[in-house]
Design an enzyme around this catalytic site. Structure first.
Site, mmCIF file in Angstrom:
data_model
loop_
_atom_site.group_PDB
_atom_site.id
_atom_site.type_symbol
_atom_site.label_atom_id
_atom_site.label_comp_id
_atom_site.label_asym_id
_atom_site.label_seq_id
_atom_site.Cartn_x
_atom_site.Cartn_y
_atom_site.Cartn_z
ATOM 1 N N TYR A 297 0.870 -1.189 0.000
ATOM 2 C CA TYR A 297 0.000 0.000 0.000
ATOM 3 C C TYR A 297 0.902 1.233 0.000
ATOM 4 O O TYR A 297 1.874 1.306 0.754
ATOM 5 C CB TYR A 297 -0.870 -0.007 1.266
ATOM 6 C CG TYR A 297 -1.744 1.211 1.397
ATOM 7 C CD1 TYR A 297 -3.051 1.213 0.916
ATOM 8 C CD2 TYR A 297 -1.264 2.379 1.998
ATOM 9 C CE1 TYR A 297 -3.859 2.328 1.031
ATOM 10 C CE2 TYR A 297 -2.075 3.504 2.108
ATOM 11 C CZ TYR A 297 -3.369 3.466 1.623
ATOM 12 O OH TYR A 297 -4.159 4.590 1.728
ATOM 13 N N GLU B 136 -3.758 7.342 -4.027
ATOM 14 C CA GLU B 136 -3.687 6.100 -3.260
ATOM 15 C C GLU B 136 -3.436 4.929 -4.209
ATOM 16 O O GLU B 136 -4.191 4.713 -5.155
ATOM 17 C CB GLU B 136 -5.005 5.868 -2.507
ATOM 18 C CG GLU B 136 -4.956 4.666 -1.587
ATOM 19 C CD GLU B 136 -6.309 4.404 -0.915
ATOM 20 O OE1 GLU B 136 -7.310 4.239 -1.630
ATOM 21 O OE2 GLU B 136 -6.340 4.382 0.329
#
Ligand code: ADP
Ligand code: MG
Length: 402
Positions: free
Chosen positions: A119, A207
């Site tokens: 991530y 993101e």
């Protein structure tokens, strides 16, 4: 303003970020044509909606056993079958709410082997007033769950705007992801690209979930497999080119209409519609409604110059929400005088044929003239003297109706 995954990836690729090849498609035919341009033999057919969790999502129209919104395809025939099933149907994910979102666009992309998923996100950290990089080895998962269950697996680095992104930031992020050697260098290059994209587009959020290590014949490669990019709405005037990426079908229709009248409107879950001038006063109004035991149906800031046209548009938008059982108008006449505002409220209330109780609290310049106009309007407007009084009155009105 948010954009689709395929648009985000095309944008990031321009900043040198490694993304697998892919082509958007609006129809089954386009999906097959897109796949033909990719090397194959593995393709991924991805629903393009402004919400995450597509992979684990479910289509409303298909049975519970049907696949979600991110599907592997091993042939052109499979691409075609998936495209046919997905287009036009409604995908429900943890982020869409129960109503789900209709899939009108697909992204056909190269399927890659995945070794590991990470991530990586950039966002504006309000606490430090800096861009923060958030990195975690727990990719592909819901990051909120990771933050909740294993917060030690989330690493945050803030970037001093005076220096910008420095090599040491890249090294810290690579280390946080457990990468070394060539993969660490690839991570640093991707971070540099993301940072440049963030600054260059006035982004609010980028993101990447997941950023994946992909084994290829030429060795391990880091690829951005999913990208969510949002821009600062207040900076969009500097980015006319990015405005073309806007997909208004993804936006709430009431919020869209409000933006056309330059009204800041956010739909909420309660039953008291609010019309307020100034964001701070709007927040205070919502708070005091809650304090009195009911919930606001919306946030609505009509801005400093609350003209009759704006007030009318605001009434119409509020009344379109069937949950609204009463309206509280709370306006401070500073730039605009109270009598002018009162005229606007009366004219607008007549025009929209107000069907729910209306409580109005006015304060500021010419407040007495304003109150007189409301009182003599012949409309059942309930006047209030201050914020607390206004909240009590609208709550009582709404409960009397219920
Ligand atoms: P979402 O987060 O909305 O579910 P993603 O794009 O993250 O959508 O896709 C979900 C999962 O599908 C990823 O975590 C990854 O495991 C897999 N995936 C996505 N893109 C690819 C791809 N190009 N090749 C192989 N697997 C992929
Ligand atoms: Mg994802």
């Amino acid at each position: 303003m948010n954009i689709h995954e395929y648009q985000a990836k095309e944008l990031l690729a321009k900043f040198g970020v490694a993304v697998p090849k892919g082509i958007p498609a609006m129809s089954v035919e386009e999906a097959v044509a897109a796949a033909k341009q990719l090397p194959g033999p593995l393709y991924v057919v991805k629903a393009q909606i402004h919400a995450g969790g597509r992979g684990k999502g479910k289509f409303k129209e298909l049975g519970p056993d049907a696949k979600g919104g991110v599907r592997l395809a091993k042939s052109l025939a499979e691409v075609e079958a998936h495209a046919r099933e997905m287009l036009g149907n409604t995908l429900v994910t943890v982020q869409t709410g129960e109503a789900g979102k209709q899939v009108n666009r697909l992204y056909i992309t190269d399927g890659v082997d995945i070794g590991k998923e990470f991530y990586l996100a950039l966002l504006v950290d309000r606490a430090t007033s800096r861009i923060a990089v958030v990195a975690s080895t727990e990719g592909g998962m819901n990051i909120e769950d990771v933050a909740h269950e294993t917060p030690e697996k989330i690493h945050t680095v803030t970037i001093d705007p005076a220096t910008g992104l420095m090599p040491h930031h890249g090294r810290v992020v690579a280390k946080a992801l457990g990468l070394s050697g060539d993969l660490a260098r690839q991570a640093q290059a991707i971070l540099a690209g993301l940072y440049a994209a963030f600054l260059g587009t006035d982004a609010e959020q980028i993101e990447i979930n997941p950023l994946a290590v992909c084994p290829t014949p030429e060795g391990n490669k880091l690829y951005v497999l999913d990208a969510k990019v949002g821009f600062d709405g207040n900076a969009m005037f500097r980015h006319k080119d990015l405005l073309e990426l806007r997909d208004t079908t993804e936006e709430d229709p009431a919020e869209l209409e409000a933006s056309e009248f330059d009204l800041a409107y956010i739909k909420l879950d309660g039953n008291i519609g609010c019309m307020v001038n100034g964001a701070g006063l709007a927040m205070a109004t919502m708070d005091i409604i809650k304090l009195n035991g009911e919930f606001p149906a919306n946030f609505l800031d009509v801005g400093g110059g609350a003209s009759k046209e704006k007030v009318t548009a605001a009434f119409k938008i509020i009344l379109k929400d069937p949950a609204v059982k009463g309206i509280l108008v709370n306006i401070f006449g500073g730039i605009m005088k109270c009598d002018i505002i009162a005229d606007g409220i009366v004219a607008a209330a007549k025009e929209v044929n107000l069907s729910v109780p209306l409580v109005v609290r006015l304060e500021g310049t010419n407040v007495q003239q304003g109150k007189d106009i409301l009182a003599n309007s012949g409309l059942p407007i309930v006047p209030a003297n201050d914020l607390g009084d206004a909240a009590k009155k609208i709550v009582a009105e709404v409960r009397a109706v219920a």
